[in-house]
Design a protein around this motif. Structure first.
Motif, mmCIF file in Angstrom:
data_model
loop_
_atom_site.group_PDB
_atom_site.id
_atom_site.type_symbol
_atom_site.label_atom_id
_atom_site.label_comp_id
_atom_site.label_asym_id
_atom_site.label_seq_id
_atom_site.Cartn_x
_atom_site.Cartn_y
_atom_site.Cartn_z
ATOM 1 N N LEU A 39 -11.219 4.841 -20.236
ATOM 2 C CA LEU A 39 -11.338 3.435 -19.852
ATOM 3 C C LEU A 39 -9.931 2.844 -19.868
ATOM 4 N N PRO A 40 -9.681 1.763 -19.102
ATOM 5 C CA PRO A 40 -8.325 1.199 -19.038
ATOM 6 C C PRO A 40 -7.889 0.646 -20.392
ATOM 7 N N LEU A 41 -6.894 1.284 -20.986
ATOM 8 C CA LEU A 41 -6.402 0.954 -22.317
ATOM 9 C C LEU A 41 -4.990 0.402 -22.194
ATOM 10 N N TYR A 42 -4.727 -0.716 -22.904
ATOM 11 C CA TYR A 42 -3.416 -1.363 -22.841
ATOM 12 C C TYR A 42 -2.775 -1.359 -24.226
ATOM 13 N N SER A 43 -1.456 -1.265 -24.233
ATOM 14 C CA SER A 43 -0.711 -1.195 -25.486
ATOM 15 C C SER A 43 -0.385 -2.583 -26.012
ATOM 16 N N GLY A 44 -0.575 -2.764 -27.319
ATOM 17 C CA GLY A 44 -0.146 -3.996 -27.961
ATOM 18 C C GLY A 44 1.254 -3.890 -28.539
ATOM 19 N N TYR A 45 1.918 -2.758 -28.330
ATOM 20 C CA TYR A 45 3.268 -2.532 -28.845
ATOM 21 C C TYR A 45 4.303 -2.443 -27.726
ATOM 22 N N GLU A 46 3.943 -1.816 -26.636
ATOM 23 C CA GLU A 46 4.811 -1.673 -25.467
ATOM 24 C C GLU A 46 4.008 -2.179 -24.275
ATOM 25 N N PRO A 47 4.008 -3.487 -24.025
ATOM 26 C CA PRO A 47 3.061 -4.083 -23.081
ATOM 27 C C PRO A 47 2.947 -3.318 -21.768
ATOM 28 N N GLY A 48 1.707 -3.045 -21.396
ATOM 29 C CA GLY A 48 1.396 -2.290 -20.196
ATOM 30 C C GLY A 48 0.336 -1.254 -20.498
ATOM 31 N N PRO A 49 -0.106 -0.510 -19.477
ATOM 32 C CA PRO A 49 -1.134 0.510 -19.696
ATOM 33 C C PRO A 49 -0.675 1.560 -20.696
ATOM 34 N N LEU A 50 -1.596 1.976 -21.541
ATOM 35 C CA LEU A 50 -1.319 2.976 -22.565
ATOM 36 C C LEU A 50 -1.825 4.322 -22.045
ATOM 37 N N THR A 51 -0.948 5.020 -21.337
ATOM 38 C CA THR A 51 -1.308 6.279 -20.703
ATOM 39 C C THR A 51 -0.135 7.243 -20.826
ATOM 40 N N GLY A 52 -0.326 8.442 -20.293
ATOM 41 C CA GLY A 52 0.763 9.398 -20.162
ATOM 42 C C GLY A 52 1.414 9.752 -21.484
ATOM 43 N N GLU A 53 2.749 9.860 -21.458
ATOM 44 C CA GLU A 53 3.485 10.311 -22.634
ATOM 45 C C GLU A 53 3.297 9.377 -23.825
ATOM 46 N N ARG A 54 3.118 8.080 -23.547
ATOM 47 C CA ARG A 54 2.971 7.144 -24.664
ATOM 48 C C ARG A 54 1.698 7.427 -25.445
ATOM 49 N N VAL A 55 0.568 7.490 -24.747
ATOM 50 C CA VAL A 55 -0.707 7.643 -25.455
ATOM 51 C C VAL A 55 -0.813 9.016 -26.109
ATOM 52 N N LEU A 56 -0.135 10.010 -25.572
ATOM 53 C CA LEU A 56 -0.206 11.355 -26.128
ATOM 54 C C LEU A 56 0.854 11.621 -27.186
ATOM 55 N N GLY A 57 1.792 10.689 -27.373
ATOM 56 C CA GLY A 57 2.880 10.902 -28.316
ATOM 57 C C GLY A 57 2.454 10.669 -29.755
ATOM 58 N N LEU A 58 2.730 11.626 -30.612
ATOM 59 C CA LEU A 58 2.329 11.505 -32.011
ATOM 60 C C LEU A 58 3.018 10.335 -32.701
ATOM 61 N N ARG A 59 4.287 10.119 -32.391
ATOM 62 C CA ARG A 59 5.033 9.064 -33.074
ATOM 63 C C ARG A 59 4.553 7.672 -32.675
ATOM 64 N N TRP A 74 1.461 6.756 -32.438
ATOM 65 C CA TRP A 74 0.353 6.437 -33.334
ATOM 66 C C TRP A 74 0.810 6.406 -34.792
ATOM 67 N N ALA A 75 1.709 7.294 -35.160
ATOM 68 C CA ALA A 75 2.171 7.311 -36.552
ATOM 69 C C ALA A 75 2.882 6.023 -36.918
ATOM 70 N N LEU A 76 3.694 5.504 -35.998
ATOM 71 C CA LEU A 76 4.544 4.357 -36.316
ATOM 72 C C LEU A 76 3.859 3.003 -36.132
ATOM 73 N N GLN A 77 2.602 2.991 -35.739
ATOM 74 C CA GLN A 77 1.919 1.705 -35.542
ATOM 75 C C GLN A 77 2.078 0.736 -36.711
ATOM 76 N N PRO A 78 1.893 1.177 -37.961
ATOM 77 C CA PRO A 78 1.978 0.194 -39.056
ATOM 78 C C PRO A 78 3.361 -0.384 -39.262
ATOM 79 N N ALA A 79 4.406 0.279 -38.734
ATOM 80 C CA ALA A 79 5.775 -0.145 -39.005
ATOM 81 C C ALA A 79 6.440 -0.835 -37.825
ATOM 82 N N ARG A 80 5.834 -0.799 -36.660
ATOM 83 C CA ARG A 80 6.450 -1.369 -35.458
ATOM 84 C C ARG A 80 5.950 -2.791 -35.212
ATOM 85 N N PRO A 81 6.742 -3.634 -34.573
ATOM 86 C CA PRO A 81 6.275 -4.992 -34.268
ATOM 87 C C PRO A 81 5.189 -4.987 -33.201
#
Length: 364
Positions: free
Chosen positions: A223-243, A245-252
């Motif tokens: 389903l169309p998923l959007y990022s609250g950290y890097e505004p825009g669609p959450l797909t490709g390398e971003r959604v598959l990148g381990l870092r 998801w790991a860094l969510q609690p520490a990033r703005p």
């Protein structure tokens, strides 16, 4: 001629939205929601988090805003409300979450299975539980106005709207910044969080989640998923990148810019699928809504109510969502290949947090 209804978007809140007894009325009155909530609460129970009794009792304890209670319950409630909406046949054009809300959105989009997401969050909570005490401070100001008050550890943790920012950091430094802001006339109040979420103070602990993430199969969203950290669609390398998801609690969190980008694409019916209506308040002040193109609804009341009242709020919002045109599914690219263990995703803590971030309120 009446304009056709806009497509739907589901919004999922983060820490700060939690309330004693949130969603209990809907649980007692809606069998479908009850089944989904039971499903996810059992997953948390299997990880050692016994949430049900205190949640159903509406317990207001010192632990209710702590990371071991608030985060699991917010994930559970967000996911169960969103899953019940999807079960009713609604196909949203966008899913957008605020911090822990993004994990719920990603699960609904198929990036994680519910058991995987609960495992990811349980692992994250274990690593973050011993980090320095602190919190988040909602300030009516722009990031640029706050820049003179910030330090290495007290930073802009979230941008929710042009003049609604969360400052995050450890105590006692956060208290000192709060005192200076109040002395200079800024309106500021503490968010309901005991940890300095979205501050670099949490970076080292957050990265300890990488080994657990490496054992998961992360998938492209269905389903169309959007990022609250890097505004825009959450797909490709971003959604598959381990870092990512790991860094969510520490990033703005850049929820405000993410919402701006989402509403720049088209008019939407924006439905908050979680407690508190904090995101609904942000949406209602957005120019795309005030000028009459987009609209907002909430699937839960602003405060917990009776089973009948919560069911009525849910059913009214669901009826509006049911009239929205269904979005087509995203064609998934399949699971990730070798996980991304390289550098941080674009923008991840690569600039001083709280410097000139894209021009965000009281949600984590």
């Amino acid at each position: 001629m009446t304009a056709p209804p806009p497509p739907a978007a589901l919004l999922f809140p983060g820490q700060g939205a939690q309330q004693p007894g949130m969603g209990v009325g809907l649980y007692r009155s809606h069998p479908g929601f009850r089944a989904r909530m039971d499903e996810v609460l059992e997953l948390w129970h299997s990880r050692g988090f016994d949430l049900r009794a205190d949640w159903l009792a509406g317990a207001c304890t010192p632990e209710a805003d702590g990371i071991r209670v608030a985060q699991p319950l917010l994930y559970a409630l967000n996911w169960a409300v969103g899953r019940t909406v999807l079960d009713a046949g609604v196909r949203p054009a966008a899913l957008l979450g605020h911090s822990v809300g993004e994990v719920a959105a990603a699960t609904l989009a198929g990036v994680f299975e519910p058991a995987e997401a609960v495992g990811l969050m349980a692992d994250r909570i274990t690593h973050l539980d011993g980090t320095p005490r602190g919190g988040m401070l909602a300030v009516l100001a722009t990031p640029e106005e706050l820049a003179p008050y910030l330090t290495r550890d007290v930073v802009v943790g979230a941008v929710n709207a042009p003049r609604q920012v969360l400052v995050s950091g450890p105590d006692p430094e956060l208290g000192e910044v709060e005192a200076r802001l109040r002395a200079d006339g800024f309106t500021a109040r503490r968010s309901r969080a005991h940890n300095p979420f979205h501050s670099p103070v949490l970076t080292e602990a957050a990265l300890r989640a990488l080994p657990g993430l490496a054992r998961l199969t992360i998938r492209e969203p269905r389903l169309p998923l959007y990022s609250g950290y890097e505004p825009g669609p959450l797909t490709g390398e971003r959604v598959l990148g381990l870092r990512y998801w790991a860094l969510q609690p520490a990033r703005p969190v850049l929820f405000g810019p993410a919402l701006d980008g989402l509403l720049a694409e088209r008019d939407l019916l924006l439905a908050e699928a979680g407690p508190g209506q904090g995101l609904t308040a942000l949406v209602r002040r957005h120019p795309a809504v005030t000028r009459g193109g987009s609209r907002s609804v909430s699937l839960l009341p602003a405060r917990p109510g009776t089973p009948e009242a919560e069911r009525a709020v849910y059913e009214k919002a669901l009826a509006e969502l049911a009239n929205a045109p269904a979005a087509g599914p995203v064609t998934p690219a399949g699971p990730a290949g070798p996980p991304d263990r390289s550098g941080e995703p674009a923008g991840a803590l690569s600039r001083p947090v709280g410097a000139a971030v894209p021009a965000l309120a009281a949600e984590e």
